[in-house]
Motif scaffolding. Sequence first.
Motif, PDB file in Angstrom:
ATOM      1  N   MET A   5       0.829  -1.195   0.000  1.00 53.63           N
ATOM      2  CA  MET A   5       0.000   0.000   0.000  1.00 53.63           C
ATOM      3  C   MET A   5       0.871   1.255   0.000  1.00 53.63           C
ATOM      4  O   MET A   5       0.587   2.216  -0.724  1.00 53.63           O
ATOM      5  CB  MET A   5      -0.962  -0.020   1.190  1.00 53.63           C
ATOM      6  CG  MET A   5      -2.048  -1.074   1.057  1.00 53.63           C
ATOM      7  SD  MET A   5      -3.053  -1.306   2.551  1.00 53.63           S
ATOM      8  CE  MET A   5      -3.920   0.256   2.621  1.00 53.63           C
ATOM      9  N   GLU A   6       1.940   1.234   0.791  1.00 57.38           N
ATOM     10  CA  GLU A   6       2.846   2.388   0.843  1.00 57.38           C
ATOM     11  C   GLU A   6       3.558   2.584  -0.493  1.00 57.38           C
ATOM     12  O   GLU A   6       3.628   3.703  -1.010  1.00 57.38           O
ATOM     13  CB  GLU A   6       3.862   2.220   1.970  1.00 57.38           C
ATOM     14  CG  GLU A   6       3.250   2.360   3.343  1.00 57.38           C
ATOM     15  CD  GLU A   6       4.197   2.009   4.477  1.00 57.38           C
ATOM     16  OE1 GLU A   6       5.372   1.655   4.202  1.00 57.38           O
ATOM     17  OE2 GLU A   6       3.764   2.089   5.642  1.00 57.38           O
TER      18      GLU A   6
ATOM     19  N   ASN B  91       1.237   3.780  -3.160  1.00 56.66           N
ATOM     20  CA  ASN B  91       0.527   4.988  -2.746  1.00 56.66           C
ATOM     21  C   ASN B  91      -0.979   4.750  -2.644  1.00 56.66           C
ATOM     22  O   ASN B  91      -1.787   5.537  -3.121  1.00 56.66           O
ATOM     23  CB  ASN B  91       0.844   6.139  -3.705  1.00 56.66           C
ATOM     24  CG  ASN B  91       0.587   7.489  -3.080  1.00 56.66           C
ATOM     25  OD1 ASN B  91       0.615   7.624  -1.856  1.00 56.66           O
ATOM     26  ND2 ASN B  91       0.327   8.487  -3.902  1.00 56.66           N
ATOM     27  N   LEU B  92      -1.330   3.612  -2.023  1.00 58.77           N
ATOM     28  CA  LEU B  92      -2.736   3.260  -1.809  1.00 58.77           C
ATOM     29  C   LEU B  92      -3.123   3.597  -0.374  1.00 58.77           C
ATOM     30  O   LEU B  92      -2.351   3.363   0.551  1.00 58.77           O
ATOM     31  CB  LEU B  92      -2.943   1.760  -2.044  1.00 58.77           C
ATOM     32  CG  LEU B  92      -2.664   1.253  -3.451  1.00 58.77           C
ATOM     33  CD1 LEU B  92      -2.649  -0.274  -3.464  1.00 58.77           C
ATOM     34  CD2 LEU B  92      -3.693   1.792  -4.423  1.00 58.77           C
ATOM     35  N   ASP B  93      -4.322   4.108  -0.196  1.00 57.64           N
ATOM     36  CA  ASP B  93      -4.798   4.401   1.157  1.00 57.64           C
ATOM     37  C   ASP B  93      -5.674   3.250   1.649  1.00 57.64           C
ATOM     38  O   ASP B  93      -5.925   2.280   0.934  1.00 57.64           O
ATOM     39  CB  ASP B  93      -5.540   5.737   1.198  1.00 57.64           C
ATOM     40  CG  ASP B  93      -6.733   5.795   0.249  1.00 57.64           C
ATOM     41  OD1 ASP B  93      -7.140   4.742  -0.278  1.00 57.64           O
ATOM     42  OD2 ASP B  93      -7.257   6.899   0.050  1.00 57.64           O
ATOM     43  N   ARG B  94      -6.132   3.378   2.867  1.00 56.24           N
ATOM     44  CA  ARG B  94      -6.969   2.336   3.475  1.00 56.24           C
ATOM     45  C   ARG B  94      -8.240   2.109   2.664  1.00 56.24           C
ATOM     46  O   ARG B  94      -8.747   0.989   2.581  1.00 56.24           O
ATOM     47  CB  ARG B  94      -7.307   2.741   4.913  1.00 56.24           C
ATOM     48  CG  ARG B  94      -7.914   1.642   5.729  1.00 56.24           C
ATOM     49  CD  ARG B  94      -8.161   2.088   7.142  1.00 56.24           C
ATOM     50  NE  ARG B  94      -6.928   2.076   7.891  1.00 56.24           N
ATOM     51  CZ  ARG B  94      -6.733   1.415   9.021  1.00 56.24           C
ATOM     52  NH1 ARG B  94      -7.720   0.721   9.530  1.00 56.24           N
ATOM     53  NH2 ARG B  94      -5.588   1.449   9.643  1.00 56.24           N
ATOM     54  N   ALA B  95      -8.724   3.167   2.033  1.00 57.82           N
ATOM     55  CA  ALA B  95      -9.947   3.052   1.218  1.00 57.82           C
ATOM     56  C   ALA B  95      -9.754   2.066   0.064  1.00 57.82           C
ATOM     57  O   ALA B  95     -10.707   1.385  -0.343  1.00 57.82           O
ATOM     58  CB  ALA B  95     -10.359   4.419   0.690  1.00 57.82           C
ATOM     59  N   ALA B  96      -8.557   1.964  -0.450  1.00 52.92           N
ATOM     60  CA  ALA B  96      -8.292   1.005  -1.529  1.00 52.92           C
ATOM     61  C   ALA B  96      -8.462  -0.424  -1.032  1.00 52.92           C
ATOM     62  O   ALA B  96      -9.005  -1.273  -1.742  1.00 52.92           O
ATOM     63  CB  ALA B  96      -6.878   1.213  -2.083  1.00 52.92           C
TER      64      ALA B  96
ATOM     65  N   SER C 129     -10.055  -2.825   8.366  1.00 56.44           N
ATOM     66  CA  SER C 129      -9.477  -2.351   9.616  1.00 56.44           C
ATOM     67  C   SER C 129      -9.028  -3.512  10.494  1.00 56.44           C
ATOM     68  O   SER C 129      -7.938  -3.493  11.066  1.00 56.44           O
ATOM     69  CB  SER C 129     -10.485  -1.480  10.365  1.00 56.44           C
ATOM     70  OG  SER C 129      -9.951  -1.062  11.592  1.00 56.44           O
TER      71      SER C 129
END
Length: 133
Positions: free
Chosen positions: A68-69, A72-77, A89
């Motif tokens: 994810m880092e 460049n993906l956020d939690r929403a992805a 979560s």
Amino acid sequence: MENIRPIKTEADYDWAIAEITRYFDDEPAVGSPEADRFDVLAALIEAYEAKHYPIEETDPVDAIVAHMEMANLDRAALVRLLGSASRASEILTRKRALTMDMAFKINREWHIPAEVLIHPYHLANDGKETAAG
């Protein structure tokens, strides 16, 4: 060109690395004595590294977070991929284990190797660690 010898020390290891590196620029012909020497050096180096520099298995949650880092993906992805904010979560906080279906989706969409995603790992459970997988 010295004879091949066992790799017992860091000095032996450094010697073997220097010896094998010469073959990277001048690749030996398949089946030649130099190719055989390369194969033997590679096997000796691999065995020494496995014993002295073991690579730890990648934790599935750490692999997801790292991906994810890097991407460049956020939690929403992850929420979109798994279909539930609470599920995403719980995975990231180690309160829920990845299911095979989740691992399949993550592998298919994000190309994280399946063998990483199905590796057993620990869940956080009221201060106690429980194996997942």
